[in-house]
Scaffold this motif. Sequence first.
Motif, PDB file in Angstrom:
ATOM      1  N   SER A 122       0.860  -1.187   0.000  1.00 44.60           N
ATOM      2  CA  SER A 122       0.000   0.000   0.000  1.00 44.60           C
ATOM      3  C   SER A 122       0.892   1.232   0.000  1.00 44.60           C
ATOM      4  CB  SER A 122      -0.868   0.031   1.250  1.00 44.60           C
ATOM      5  OG  SER A 122      -1.763  -1.045   1.241  1.00 44.60           O
ATOM      6  N   SER A 126      -2.063   8.549  -0.648  1.00 41.94           N
ATOM      7  CA  SER A 126      -2.951   8.196  -1.767  1.00 41.94           C
ATOM      8  C   SER A 126      -2.430   8.711  -3.103  1.00 41.94           C
ATOM      9  CB  SER A 126      -4.364   8.706  -1.511  1.00 41.94           C
ATOM     10  OG  SER A 126      -4.372  10.111  -1.382  1.00 41.94           O
ATOM     11  N   TYR A 127      -1.722   9.850  -3.099  1.00 41.50           N
ATOM     12  CA  TYR A 127      -1.224  10.386  -4.369  1.00 41.50           C
ATOM     13  C   TYR A 127      -0.108   9.534  -4.975  1.00 41.50           C
ATOM     14  CZ  TYR A 127       2.594  12.518  -1.641  1.00 41.50           C
ATOM     15  OH  TYR A 127       3.669  12.730  -0.820  1.00 41.50           O
ATOM     16  N   GLU A 129      -0.402   6.277  -5.448  1.00 48.55           N
ATOM     17  CA  GLU A 129      -0.987   5.012  -5.887  1.00 48.55           C
ATOM     18  C   GLU A 129      -0.549   4.591  -7.289  1.00 48.55           C
ATOM     19  OE1 GLU A 129      -5.207   2.646  -6.295  1.00 48.55           O
ATOM     20  OE2 GLU A 129      -5.244   4.734  -5.643  1.00 48.55           O
TER      21      GLU A 129
END
Length: 141
Positions: A122, A126-127, A129
């Motif tokens: 992970s 989030s940026y 991904e």
Amino acid sequence: MLYFLRMKAIGIEIDKKKIIVVAIDSSPNPTQLKPETKYFELKDDRDDQELADFMIHLHAYFDEISADKIGIVTRQTKGRFAASPYSFKLEGIIQLYPKKLMEFVTPQALTSYFKKNELPLSPSFSYQEKAMKLACFLGNN
């Protein structure tokens, strides 16, 4: 006896004035390398010294990781959602790295691959991904 191919890969997404990077080691237990390095940002693309420093810093990161593969998520070149000219300058700086040829992978290829395969790591943010998906894709192909 089962042997695993150890592969280091760097996934890159160009977003406006930033190069978002994720480096992984895909050996049996995938791990993220240098998670503290999230992106490189070029503030002024008309400052020759800043451009040179940016390239040196980015290429030193590539040298430190010593990746087997380095890839860039492609961007649109035409149309309403075309990437900015600034991003193509960043792409050129990346491609000037003399020790590896860059691989270009479309977002559609990543989406298709991860419909059938699980993302083993992970991203910290989030940026990251797309860059993480690309690094994992390269590490497994």
